[in-house]
Design a protein around this motif. Sequence first.
Motif, short mmCIF file in Angstrom:
data_model
loop_
_atom_site.label_atom_id
_atom_site.label_comp_id
_atom_site.label_asym_id
_atom_site.label_seq_id
_atom_site.Cartn_x
_atom_site.Cartn_y
_atom_site.Cartn_z
N ASP A 1 21.19 91.85 -16.60
CA ASP A 1 22.57 92.11 -16.20
C ASP A 1 22.73 91.96 -14.68
OD1 ASP A 1 23.29 92.63 -18.80
OD2 ASP A 1 23.16 94.81 -18.59
N LEU A 2 21.73 92.44 -13.94
CA LEU A 2 21.79 92.37 -12.49
C LEU A 2 21.78 90.92 -12.01
CD1 LEU A 2 21.80 93.59 -9.71
CD2 LEU A 2 19.35 94.09 -9.94
N GLU A 3 20.96 90.09 -12.63
CA GLU A 3 20.92 88.67 -12.28
C GLU A 3 22.29 88.02 -12.50
OE1 GLU A 3 17.69 87.31 -14.76
OE2 GLU A 3 16.42 87.02 -13.01
N ARG A 4 22.89 88.33 -13.64
CA ARG A 4 24.20 87.75 -13.97
C ARG A 4 25.27 88.24 -13.01
NH1 ARG A 4 27.84 90.24 -16.73
NH2 ARG A 4 26.31 91.68 -17.65
N GLU A 5 25.25 89.54 -12.69
CA GLU A 5 26.26 90.10 -11.81
C GLU A 5 26.07 89.61 -10.37
OE1 GLU A 5 25.97 94.31 -12.42
OE2 GLU A 5 26.38 94.11 -14.56
N LEU A 6 24.83 89.35 -10.00
CA LEU A 6 24.55 88.80 -8.67
C LEU A 6 25.17 87.41 -8.53
CD1 LEU A 6 23.17 89.27 -5.98
CD2 LEU A 6 21.03 88.49 -7.00
N LEU A 7 25.09 86.63 -9.57
CA LEU A 7 25.72 85.30 -9.57
C LEU A 7 27.24 85.44 -9.45
CD1 LEU A 7 23.67 83.41 -12.32
CD2 LEU A 7 23.62 83.01 -9.85
N GLN A 8 27.79 86.44 -10.12
CA GLN A 8 29.25 86.65 -10.07
C GLN A 8 29.70 87.02 -8.66
OE1 GLN A 8 29.85 89.66 -13.06
NE2 GLN A 8 29.82 88.21 -14.76
N VAL A 9 28.92 87.85 -7.97
CA VAL A 9 29.26 88.22 -6.59
C VAL A 9 29.17 86.99 -5.70
CG1 VAL A 9 28.53 89.55 -4.58
CG2 VAL A 9 28.57 90.63 -6.82
N GLY A 10 28.15 86.16 -5.90
CA GLY A 10 28.03 84.93 -5.12
C GLY A 10 29.22 84.01 -5.35
N GLU A 11 29.66 83.91 -6.59
CA GLU A 11 30.84 83.08 -6.90
C GLU A 11 32.10 83.66 -6.26
OE1 GLU A 11 30.92 82.97 -11.13
OE2 GLU A 11 29.23 81.57 -11.30
N MET A 12 32.20 84.99 -6.23
CA MET A 12 33.36 85.62 -5.61
C MET A 12 33.40 85.30 -4.12
SD MET A 12 34.43 89.67 -5.41
CE MET A 12 34.25 89.89 -7.18
N ILE A 13 32.25 85.36 -3.45
CA ILE A 13 32.18 85.05 -2.03
C ILE A 13 32.58 83.59 -1.79
CG2 ILE A 13 30.62 84.79 -0.06
CD1 ILE A 13 29.04 87.20 -1.16
N HIS A 14 32.10 82.69 -2.64
CA HIS A 14 32.43 81.27 -2.51
C HIS A 14 33.93 81.04 -2.73
CE1 HIS A 14 32.91 77.09 -4.02
NE2 HIS A 14 32.06 76.83 -3.04
N ASP A 15 34.49 81.68 -3.75
CA ASP A 15 35.91 81.53 -4.03
C ASP A 15 36.77 82.06 -2.88
OD1 ASP A 15 35.35 80.38 -6.46
OD2 ASP A 15 35.69 82.21 -7.63
N MET A 16 36.33 83.17 -2.27
CA MET A 16 37.05 83.73 -1.13
C MET A 16 37.14 82.72 0.00
SD MET A 16 35.34 87.49 -0.92
CE MET A 16 35.69 87.56 0.83
N GLU A 17 36.02 82.07 0.29
CA GLU A 17 35.98 81.10 1.39
C GLU A 17 36.85 79.89 1.09
OE1 GLU A 17 31.85 80.37 1.66
OE2 GLU A 17 31.40 82.20 2.80
N MET A 18 36.98 79.54 -0.18
CA MET A 18 37.79 78.39 -0.55
C MET A 18 39.30 78.70 -0.52
SD MET A 18 35.73 75.85 -1.14
CE MET A 18 34.83 76.49 0.29
N LYS A 19 39.65 79.92 -0.91
CA LYS A 19 41.07 80.27 -1.05
C LYS A 19 41.71 80.71 0.26
CE LYS A 19 40.76 81.67 -5.90
NZ LYS A 19 40.83 82.81 -6.85
N VAL A 20 40.94 81.44 1.08
CA VAL A 20 41.49 81.98 2.32
C VAL A 20 40.50 81.73 3.47
CG1 VAL A 20 42.29 84.05 3.53
CG2 VAL A 20 42.72 83.80 1.08
N THR A 21 41.01 81.17 4.55
CA THR A 21 40.17 80.91 5.71
C THR A 21 40.56 81.87 6.82
OG1 THR A 21 40.01 78.57 5.14
CG2 THR A 21 39.42 79.19 7.39
N VAL A 22 39.65 82.80 7.11
CA VAL A 22 39.87 83.77 8.19
C VAL A 22 38.61 83.79 9.05
CG1 VAL A 22 40.38 86.16 8.81
CG2 VAL A 22 41.38 85.18 6.74
#
Length: 207
Positions: free
Chosen positions: A119-140
């Motif tokens: 579960d931790l491995e899967r959730e770690l990937l989800q957090v990484g995807e969230m960080i990537h999506d943040m950088e794509m959607k909003v540039t600050v």
Amino acid sequence: MAREECQALLDALHEATACYHHLVLPVGSVADSQNLREELQKTRQKAQELAGATCAALTAALRHRGLRAEERAEFERLWVAFSGCLDLLEADMRRALALGTAFPLREADGCFNEADLHDLERELLQVGEMIHDMEMKVTVPRWTVQARQAPGAELLSRTSTRASSVGGLSVEEPTGPCDPSKALAATVFSAVLLAAVALAVCVAKLS
């Protein structure tokens, strides 16, 4: 979503992340146990739930074309704080995965340990995807945002118990074995300790 509601979500996320960091420290030590791993799991999932809600709220706010300059500056400050918090959460999840793999629970608790690591491995990937999506959607750019007060001042200044509901998500002070003030102190202590070790290594190499 109003700035105050985003701030409330971010405060709760900071506390959950600090608690998670505090709980990761004993993994693999004599204080490790199934109870600790279960508490880690619950705190991790709570932090991820808050991270998802905070990300959605801040993304919607920053992509709103009607924001005034001062409002955008406030939301950008929250965005940078959120981004840093998410980076710390991801780092601690990686540490928990490494320690949990290197120091598995006793044979009697092996089933829980193996399932939780998956579960931790899967959730770690989800957090990484969230960080990537943040950088794509909003540039600050982080270097363009100035803090209004010293790091940690918002958490240290809160002396009363807070419980509120933001967008249907319950946000409340943790009441389990993790004390937010102690967790924050442990986080600061860990950072100072790492800096001291790094300085000692540099001095040793130069001498």
